[in-house]
Scaffold this active site. Structure first.
Site, mmCIF file in Angstrom:
data_model
loop_
_atom_site.group_PDB
_atom_site.id
_atom_site.type_symbol
_atom_site.label_atom_id
_atom_site.label_comp_id
_atom_site.label_asym_id
_atom_site.label_seq_id
_atom_site.Cartn_x
_atom_site.Cartn_y
_atom_site.Cartn_z
ATOM 1 N N VAL A 148 0.861 -1.189 0.000
ATOM 2 C CA VAL A 148 0.000 0.000 0.000
ATOM 3 C C VAL A 148 0.891 1.231 0.000
ATOM 4 O O VAL A 148 1.744 1.387 0.874
ATOM 5 C CB VAL A 148 -0.908 0.021 1.253
ATOM 6 C CG1 VAL A 148 -1.733 1.309 1.288
ATOM 7 C CG2 VAL A 148 -1.805 -1.201 1.288
ATOM 8 N N LYS A 149 0.711 2.085 -0.987
ATOM 9 C CA LYS A 149 1.505 3.314 -1.036
ATOM 10 C C LYS A 149 0.738 4.349 -0.226
ATOM 11 O O LYS A 149 -0.022 5.163 -0.755
ATOM 12 C CB LYS A 149 1.708 3.737 -2.497
ATOM 13 C CG LYS A 149 2.892 4.663 -2.670
ATOM 14 C CD LYS A 149 3.374 4.697 -4.094
ATOM 15 C CE LYS A 149 4.299 5.860 -4.351
ATOM 16 N NZ LYS A 149 5.522 5.888 -3.569
ATOM 17 N N SER A 150 0.920 4.283 1.084
ATOM 18 C CA SER A 150 0.088 5.070 1.994
ATOM 19 C C SER A 150 0.784 6.352 2.417
ATOM 20 O O SER A 150 1.982 6.527 2.195
ATOM 21 C CB SER A 150 -0.236 4.243 3.238
ATOM 22 O OG SER A 150 0.830 4.339 4.156
#
Ligand code: PMP
Length: 291
Positions: A148-150
């Site tokens: 997840v590119k959070s």
């Protein structure tokens, strides 16, 4: 500079979001970094897809279709009359209460900034980066999935602090098992005896769009074997060459780890070829901004 926020463009000084936005309060949101070259956006469908995957993984309703997001991204570049640059696309959970509950945030906020980026100076591309191993680990997949590119980059920030304090340029991050995951903002590759290796996504690497592009280019153009396999620091210490990949950094040599030279301590020939191949490929894999 004109910044897109929720369907409208604002001048930089007026581009503001609520202090109750959970992106700020909790790092609750996702993002993409995207490059455009000579009026074309590099791998835009791949970035949009990863954004929507991140959204699904954190149960975030973006409130726009992928096609609308694509058009908003292109419109933001046009609004700024740019041909070469970098896009930072963020989707936050939106404004809500001071409690954690994301369901109290009515609407996600979409922010698109089109600007320029120079992550490393030219001399680092010519002479390579010094890497340092970090004590800060990539989160385990059962915590926050590293795919997840959070907006929660605090563990990468802590690793960056460590490597800068050690006098290095980039930090090598390991996973809980001690295998190499990636660097704080880039994926990592090593080359030995004409075999190219990079950690698998399951080791805690971001599914990097530059990483995937380079894997394809090496297989198709250089006809080298590329392995996605677990690596330890040993394989980096004993590699002939090393390089990092990322949207902002593109392809950049790594020439030292923890004070020890990688190979002869200079950017290697395969690395230099990959840098050239990547540059050439940025022209062909583009979504036109101005038709
Ligand atoms: N790993 C991390 C932690 C990143 O933040 C990034 C993006 N800057 C990358 C790898 C590289 O991914 P991409 O090639 O998609 O930019």
């Amino acid at each position: 500079m004109k910044i897109f926020i929720d369907g409208q463009f604002y001048a930089k000084e007026n581009a503001k979001i609520s202090v109750f936005d959970h992106g700020l309060l909790y790092g609750d949101g996702i993002f993409e970094g995207i490059r455009f070259y000579n009026g074309g956006v590099y791998k835009l469908p791949e970035h949009i897809r990863r954004l929507y995957d991140s959204a699904r993984a954190i149960h975030l309703n973006i409130g726009m279709t992928p096609e609308e997001m694509t058009q908003a991204t292109l419109a933001t570049i046009r609004e700024n009359d740019l041909h070469d640059g970098y896009i930072r696309l963020l989707v936050t959970r939106g404004a809500g209460g001071l409690g954690l509950n994301p369901y109290l945030c009515e609407n996600a906020s979409v922010i698109i900034i089109a600007s320029t980026i120079q992550l490393y100076p030219k001399e680092k591309y010519d002479h390579g980066l010094k890497l340092a191993s970090c004590a800060t680990r990539r989160p385990a997949p059962a915590a926050l999935s590293p795919s997840v590119k959070s907006l929660n980059y605090l563990n990468n920030v802590m690793a960056k602090v460590e490597c800068l304090n050690a006098g290095a340029d980039e930090g090598l991050m390991l996973n809980e098992q001690g295998y190499v995951a990636e660097c704080t903002g880039d994926n990592i590759f090593v080359i030995r005896d004409r075999v190219v290796s990079t950690p698998p996504i399951s080791a805690g690497a971001l599914n990097g769009i530059t990483r995937n592009a380079i894997i394809g280019l090496i297989r198709d153009e250089l006809k080298f074997e590329v392995r996605e396999e677990n690596l330890t620091r040993y394989e980096i210490f004993t590699a002939d060459e090393c390089f990092l990949t990322g949207t902002a950094a593109e392809v950049i040599p790594g020439v030292e780890l923890d004070g020890r030279d990688i190979g002869d301590g200079k950017p290697g020939p395969v690395t230099v070829k990959c840098m050239k191949l990547f540059k050439a490929s940025t022209i062909s894999c583009a979504t036109p901004v101005y038709r």
